[in-house]
Scaffold this motif. Structure first.
Motif, mmCIF file in Angstrom:
data_model
loop_
_atom_site.group_PDB
_atom_site.id
_atom_site.type_symbol
_atom_site.label_atom_id
_atom_site.label_comp_id
_atom_site.label_asym_id
_atom_site.label_seq_id
_atom_site.Cartn_x
_atom_site.Cartn_y
_atom_site.Cartn_z
ATOM 1 N N UNK A 9 -22.807 -18.397 -68.069
ATOM 2 C CA UNK A 9 -22.305 -17.220 -67.346
ATOM 3 C C UNK A 9 -21.033 -17.566 -66.578
ATOM 4 N N UNK A 10 -21.056 -18.661 -65.841
ATOM 5 C CA UNK A 10 -19.877 -19.060 -65.057
ATOM 6 C C UNK A 10 -18.717 -19.424 -65.983
ATOM 7 N N UNK A 11 -19.026 -20.061 -67.109
ATOM 8 C CA UNK A 11 -17.969 -20.421 -68.061
ATOM 9 C C UNK A 11 -17.298 -19.186 -68.630
ATOM 10 N N UNK A 12 -18.067 -18.133 -68.928
ATOM 11 C CA UNK A 12 -17.499 -16.885 -69.448
ATOM 12 C C UNK A 12 -16.612 -16.243 -68.389
ATOM 13 N N UNK A 13 -17.073 -16.265 -67.128
ATOM 14 C CA UNK A 13 -16.253 -15.708 -66.043
ATOM 15 C C UNK A 13 -14.931 -16.460 -65.948
ATOM 16 N N UNK A 14 -14.966 -17.766 -66.015
ATOM 17 C CA UNK A 14 -13.746 -18.566 -65.887
ATOM 18 C C UNK A 14 -12.807 -18.355 -67.071
ATOM 19 N N UNK A 15 -13.400 -18.274 -68.284
ATOM 20 C CA UNK A 15 -12.574 -18.143 -69.487
ATOM 21 C C UNK A 15 -12.132 -16.710 -69.729
ATOM 22 N N UNK A 16 -12.933 -15.741 -69.312
ATOM 23 C CA UNK A 16 -12.605 -14.326 -69.525
ATOM 24 C C UNK A 16 -13.004 -13.822 -70.897
ATOM 25 N N UNK A 17 -13.464 -14.703 -71.779
ATOM 26 C CA UNK A 17 -13.863 -14.325 -73.137
ATOM 27 C C UNK A 17 -15.036 -15.190 -73.598
ATOM 28 N N UNK A 22 -17.259 -20.414 -75.395
ATOM 29 C CA UNK A 22 -17.974 -21.183 -76.411
ATOM 30 C C UNK A 22 -17.236 -22.480 -76.721
ATOM 31 N N UNK A 23 -15.912 -22.409 -76.830
ATOM 32 C CA UNK A 23 -15.120 -23.605 -77.101
ATOM 33 C C UNK A 23 -15.209 -24.599 -75.944
ATOM 34 N N UNK A 24 -15.187 -24.076 -74.736
ATOM 35 C CA UNK A 24 -15.275 -24.931 -73.553
ATOM 36 C C UNK A 24 -16.621 -25.654 -73.489
ATOM 37 N N UNK A 25 -17.687 -24.950 -73.875
ATOM 38 C CA UNK A 25 -19.031 -25.519 -73.809
ATOM 39 C C UNK A 25 -19.421 -26.271 -75.077
ATOM 40 N N UNK A 27 -20.246 -25.010 -77.982
ATOM 41 C CA UNK A 27 -21.337 -24.327 -78.679
ATOM 42 C C UNK A 27 -20.731 -23.138 -79.422
ATOM 43 N N UNK A 28 -21.534 -22.435 -80.213
ATOM 44 C CA UNK A 28 -21.022 -21.288 -80.966
ATOM 45 C C UNK A 28 -20.936 -20.068 -80.075
ATOM 46 N N UNK A 29 -20.097 -19.092 -80.510
ATOM 47 C CA UNK A 29 -19.997 -17.847 -79.763
ATOM 48 C C UNK A 29 -21.339 -17.104 -79.772
ATOM 49 N N UNK A 30 -22.057 -17.218 -80.880
ATOM 50 C CA UNK A 30 -23.372 -16.578 -80.966
ATOM 51 C C UNK A 30 -24.328 -17.156 -79.923
ATOM 52 N N UNK A 31 -24.264 -18.487 -79.703
ATOM 53 C CA UNK A 31 -25.125 -19.121 -78.698
ATOM 54 C C UNK A 31 -24.777 -18.627 -77.298
ATOM 55 N N UNK A 32 -23.476 -18.425 -77.042
ATOM 56 C CA UNK A 32 -23.058 -17.884 -75.748
ATOM 57 C C UNK A 32 -23.650 -16.492 -75.551
ATOM 58 N N UNK A 33 -23.539 -15.655 -76.573
ATOM 59 C CA UNK A 33 -24.064 -14.290 -76.471
ATOM 60 C C UNK A 33 -25.568 -14.294 -76.231
ATOM 61 N N UNK A 34 -26.295 -15.198 -76.918
ATOM 62 C CA UNK A 34 -27.749 -15.266 -76.739
ATOM 63 C C UNK A 34 -28.117 -15.707 -75.328
ATOM 64 N N UNK A 35 -27.389 -16.674 -74.788
ATOM 65 C CA UNK A 35 -27.691 -17.143 -73.436
ATOM 66 C C UNK A 35 -27.428 -16.047 -72.402
ATOM 67 N N UNK A 36 -26.328 -15.333 -72.565
ATOM 68 C CA UNK A 36 -26.014 -14.265 -71.611
ATOM 69 C C UNK A 36 -27.034 -13.141 -71.720
#
Length: 310
Positions: A9-17, A22-25, A27-36
């Motif tokens: 969540x914090x990584x998405x806020x910092x990145x804005x996308x 996902x690139x910063x962490x 992991x895949x974009x799909x994994x980011x969406x599932x976690x959120x």
């Protein structure tokens, strides 16, 4: 709460996308969406609104953000508090005025960058249990008292043989002596109210009495070293034993004498105990420091037969 989801969540806020997060962490974009999505279900609110420009915080997301950041900071501090080498080295010295405390002060002077916690435990069983549980990293003890061997997972190394001295007042019959032999002490009253039955030092002095026919009295309450010094200074018939490195201060008018004991010199054996699986790097540094600086007395000395050899 899932800390990976909070971190995402914090990584998405910092990145804005989501994609950049996902690139910063890694992991895949799909994994980011599932976690959120899982975090939003857990909280029962929406945290982001997707826009052409990326992901924007909702009002609930804005309210949650400072707490999410604080959660991650607390988690990092929690991990750092137990990370190998980051927490203070905790050592039991038994007493603040004894040789063990002096050895730790010397270690601190040599390695001021190493954080230390110094504690004082009484019984060896308590100290060994604390070592095994991880409550302390090491303890100074005399080992091993008959009938009480150390557990197999506890290691030890003898680091100091401390000579005993006779402490007398100015009116004592031996006060003028430069040194006294153990044989000369026979018939003199040596008062040591601090000896507690069942302790290591009680076992040590029991053997000393049996070996040389001394008279050690433990009568009366133990009011501490200051009261002991008062009594010895005022009572010509009493003397006491002190370790050579015990740090004591008394009024000049007391006229106390510290007299070496010889032929043989009784030495009190100090060993360092630790758990064999303890990974704290400062523990290895402490062992190396103590073994390099240890003062060993061999010729003309006495220790009980049960003491672990050097």
């Amino acid at each position: 709460m899932d800390f990976d989801a909070v971190r995402t969540f914090v990584a998405v806020v910092d990145a804005g996308q989501f994609q950049e997060a996902a690139a910063e962490l890694a992991i895949t974009q799909q994994a980011v969406s599932k976690r959120i999505a899982a975090l939003e279900r857990n909280l029962g609110v929406r945290l982001f609104t997707r826009t052409p420009r990326g992901a924007e915080l909702t009002i609930d997301g804005q309210a949650f953000l400072p707490y999410a950041c604080e959660l991650l900071r607390v988690a990092e501090r929690a991990v750092a508090s137990v990370r190998t080498g980051r927490r203070p080295l905790r050592v039991d010295v038994i007493a603040s005025r004894g040789a063990q405390s002096g050895m730790m002060r010397g270690f601190h002077r040599a390695y001021p960058e190493i954080e230390l916690d110094v504690v004082m435990l009484f019984e060896i069983e308590t100290a060994v249990a604390a070592i095994r549980s991880g409550a302390i990293d090491a303890s100074f003890r005399a080992v091993a008292v008959p009938g009480r061997p150390l557990p197999e997972d506890i290691e030890s190394v003898r680091v100091l043989d401390e000579p005993l001295q006779l402490l007398t007042g100015p009116g004592h019959a031996l006060a003028a002596a430069r040194s006294v032999t153990v044989a000369q002490l026979a018939g003199h009253r040596i008062w040591m109210p601090g000896i507690v039955p069942g302790t290591e030092w009680a076992a040590y002095y029991d053997d000393l009495v049996a070996e040389f026919g001394l008279t050690i009295e433990v009568t009366g309450p133990n009011f501490g070293s200051d009261a002991l010094l008062d009594t010895v200074a005022d009572t010509p018939a009493l003397a006491t034993f002190m370790g050579e490195q015990t740090r004591l201060v008394w009024p000049a008018g007391y006229g106390l004498r510290r007299i070496p004991v010889i032929d043989p010199t009784p030495v009190y054996p100090h060993s360092l105990l630790w758990h064999r699986d303890n990974p704290h790097p400062a523990l290895a540094t402490l062992r190396a420091h103590l073994t390099a600086a240890k003062a060993g007395h061999t010729a003309g000395t006495w220790v009980p037969g049960w003491v672990t050899p050097r």
